[in-house]
Write an enzyme that holds these catalytic residues in place. Sequence first.
Site, short mmCIF file in Angstrom:
data_model
loop_
_atom_site.label_atom_id
_atom_site.label_comp_id
_atom_site.label_asym_id
_atom_site.label_seq_id
_atom_site.Cartn_x
_atom_site.Cartn_y
_atom_site.Cartn_z
N LYS A 187 82.77 51.97 16.36
CA LYS A 187 83.42 52.64 17.49
C LYS A 187 84.57 53.44 16.87
CE LYS A 187 84.10 53.34 21.93
NZ LYS A 187 83.16 54.09 22.78
N ASP A 220 78.58 51.75 21.86
CA ASP A 220 78.15 51.91 23.26
C ASP A 220 76.86 52.73 23.33
OD1 ASP A 220 79.79 53.94 22.32
OD2 ASP A 220 80.86 54.25 24.20
N ASP A 248 71.94 40.41 20.78
CA ASP A 248 71.37 39.79 21.98
C ASP A 248 70.49 40.81 22.70
OD1 ASP A 248 72.69 37.38 21.52
OD2 ASP A 248 73.28 37.14 23.62
#
Length: 373
Positions: A187, A220, A248
């Site tokens: 990020k 993101d 996940d």
Amino acid sequence: MGHHRLAVIPGDGIGPEVTDAALAVLDAAEQRFGFSTERTTVSLGADRYLESGELLPDEAVAELRSNDAILFGAIGSPKVTPGILEHGVILAMRAAMTQAVNLRPVRLYPGVPTPIAGLTPQRCDLVVVRENSEGAYVGRGSTVHRGTPAAVAVQESVNTWYAAHRAVDFSFRLAQQRRKKLTLCHKTNVLVEAGRLWLSVVEELSAQYPDVETDYVHVDAMCMHLPTTPERFDVVVTDNLFGDIVTDLGAVLAGGLGVAASGNLNLDGSGTSMFEPIHGSAPDIAGRGWANPAGAVLSLALALGTLGEGEAAAAVEAAAASVLSELPALAGEAMGATTEVVGQRIVDRLGEVDSDLLGGDSLMAQLAAVANA
Ligand code: NAI
Ligand code: MG
């Protein structure tokens, strides 16, 4: 003939159930491929903590260190305050064994259901390399004015050039064995300090690996790309927190938490690598036989890969993939067979599958070349 010393930590909840299934597969793999193991069970987790207050005693660390690999089920119990076992045992083991990276494959096997419409196995075969020692997981921080409206919580994220460098270097070497593409996930537009450090490491090392193409995505955007265009990725390297989260999502692409495997790899011989399904102890289904053992079995395959048993590793992966494709559902009662029965089917299939079933490009076999270099 290979001989390997294995420490086995069944742990809590469904941990022992899936570990038993994986060990039955290991017995069968030893017979078929002519290697042997000596196994030592190490009891760690909620029961030991509640009985004795012990989390990770020195003698357990010494035992783990004396083995060639660690097979770990899962730890965690509703009887213990969240955080105590996770920090005191799991993170403590990763630190004590200098398990520098956490390797998390995201591979959709043929015939296995995925919630992503139209996704095919050809488009979903990537590996996330999660930095495993620092970032937000160093457990540093403080709270002032706790419990008041003026409370200030500071949670530190620590990023060293050293840890990023060893994770990125491993990722380049793994990419060389695969489709030769490495993506940094971070990020950098907001976490500019840590982001700059990670980017500089990738830029510096890419000169040493000119055959590997590099790419960058924000974390993101990763959550958008993973379900829509997973074929964009081969090896993805990322920091500890981002890696935890995006894997996940990756597990869901490939059929769910019950089928996702991982390896915590020591890269410098200073400790022992540890292999574990990415799921936890699942207290909601423990004792019912509803746990899918595939995550544990595929973690065993990763272990065999790093131990140099590449052919056995590829065969275990192929057998698990083949059995998974026949299950009506991948978890719970709807799976239609108990943990033990699914494990036994993988054992039986191991006698029949060709280790080339998945096309000879098994990650488990690639690891044999990289992890021990
Ligand atoms: P979890 O992974 O244990 O369970 C999440 C959900 O997935 C549950 O509904 C569970 O039934 C299901 N599930 C998990 N593994 C499955 C399998 N093999 N087959 C079928 N269904 C499966 O995560 P949760 O509930 O957040 O945590 C439970 C405990 O485990 C907590 O104490 C947590 O801290 C601990 N934990 C331990 C980990 C480890 O030992 N490495 C990793 C993650 C959580
Ligand atoms: Mg997680």
